[in-house]
Design a protein around this motif. Structure first.
Motif: not given
Length: 359
Positions: A88-93
């Protein structure tokens, strides 16, 4: 007149995105290339980002064209990640980078136009809704993937323990039992009195071997249950309840529950039923499992003699039940009040995982 103007503004906002879709995607690719180090953890998935961005832009345009302002009146656009599992961190960025480009480009295109603020607000609102939908989907998929990895690791560990118990402890116990049995038969043939201690030892070993077989079977429960209802029914058909009446009830759809969760729920409920049958001295035992899309709640309650949970030995299985609950993110509550019976309640929150994930 107001409705007509709103429709015109929505068309303008959607047309801006449609007209600028390819330049926006080109700028997004450049942003990804410049920030490749920031996405090093997902380097093998970078190529899929522009495809995902294109789909998100199309969903945003569809969201803008929707006639209603109520986000709950119709379902959100369908999300397809084509099997890509992102943290989810990569998706958010990634979506933040895209949103920056989209809004900056829209502001440049609309500079000086009437209703510029309203049109930008429409774009930002629709983009927010679609990106949140994708972030929620990515989070759920990622959590489901982690849960499946935990389950697979647990299966491997259980299989290893089961093999060790069977090959080492099981063999030794069986050998000891057979030797005691042979000794007892030899004494009977010689018409000697059988030492009562030998009989007790043989019976204890017999029980130990039986318990070990049950334990190994539990550890090897690695395949998802076909049905929780059927599994409980099969278990109950093997239980000697005496005069105790035992009722089970399952409410809700089992397909809402990931298979690895069903496994653990079955083992917890079965152990709670075993304890109640063996120790409660109850007239009635109720087992109720309520399943909703967001939560599973299982309760085993009896009207027996009760007990003090603080003084119960680990052999009762309460610790194992609590550990199983924790494995699937749930919690176990034990209540016992004197001679008013006891209850064991298992509550497991369920992830909003798309049907089929992890199955």
């Amino acid at each position: 007149m107001v409705v007509g103007k709103n429709d015109a503004l929505r068309r303008t906002a959607a047309e801006v995105l449609e007209r600028r879709r390819q330049p926006i995607l080109a700028a997004y690719r450049q942003r990804l290339a410049a920030a490749s180090d920031d996405f090093a953890g997902a380097a093998d998935l970078i190529d899929s980002y522009p495809t995902q961005a294109d789909a998100l832009l199309r969903e945003t345009m569809a969201e803008i064209r929707r006639e209603t302002n109520n986000p709950l009146s119709t379902p959100p656009p369908a999300v397809s990640t084509e099997g890509v599992e992102l943290h989810p961190r990569e998706c958010f960025r990634a979506v933040v980078a895209l949103a920056d480009i989209v809004l900056a480009d829209a502001l440049e295109q609309l500079g000086g136009q009437p209703d510029q603020g309203v049109i930008l607000a429409l774009v930002a609102d629709a983009l927010t809704r679609t990106t949140l939908t994708r972030l929620l989907d990515a989070s759920s998929r990622y959590a489901a993937g982690l849960m499946n990895e935990v389950h697979q690791a647990q299966i491997a560990e259980r299989s290893l323990i089961a093999r060790e118990l069977h090959d080492r402890l099981g063999h030794s116990l069986s050998a000891a039992y057979r030797n005691l049995e042979a000794h007892e038969l030899a004494q009977e043939r010689r018409h000697d009195d059988v030492d009562r201690r030998v009989v007790i030892a043989r019976e204890s070993l017999h029980d130990a071997v039986g318990y070990l077989r049950v334990l190994i079977a539990d550890l090897r429960l690695s395949q998802p249950l076909g049905s929780l209802d059927e599994a409980l029914a099969n278990f109950l058909s093997t239980v000697e309840t005496g005069e105790t009446r035992l009722h089970t009830e399952i409410n809700g759809d089992e397909s809402w529950v990931p298979p690895e969760v069903l496994d653990e729920v079955f083992l917890v409920v079965r152990e709670a039923l075993r304890n109640a049958v063996a120790h409660a001295g109850a007239r009635v035992i109720h087992a109720v499992i309520d399943i909703t899309p967001h939560e599973l709640r299982a309760t085993v309650a009896d009207d027996g003699v009760g007990f003090d949970p603080a003084t119960v030995r680990d052999g009762s299985g309460l610790r194992a039940m609590a550990e199983r609950a924790a494995v699937v993110g749930g919690r176990l509550a034990v209540r016992a009040t004197g001679d008013h019976g006891a209850s064991v309640e298992l509550v497991v929150p369920l992830l909003a995982v798309e049907a089929g994930v992890g199955r």
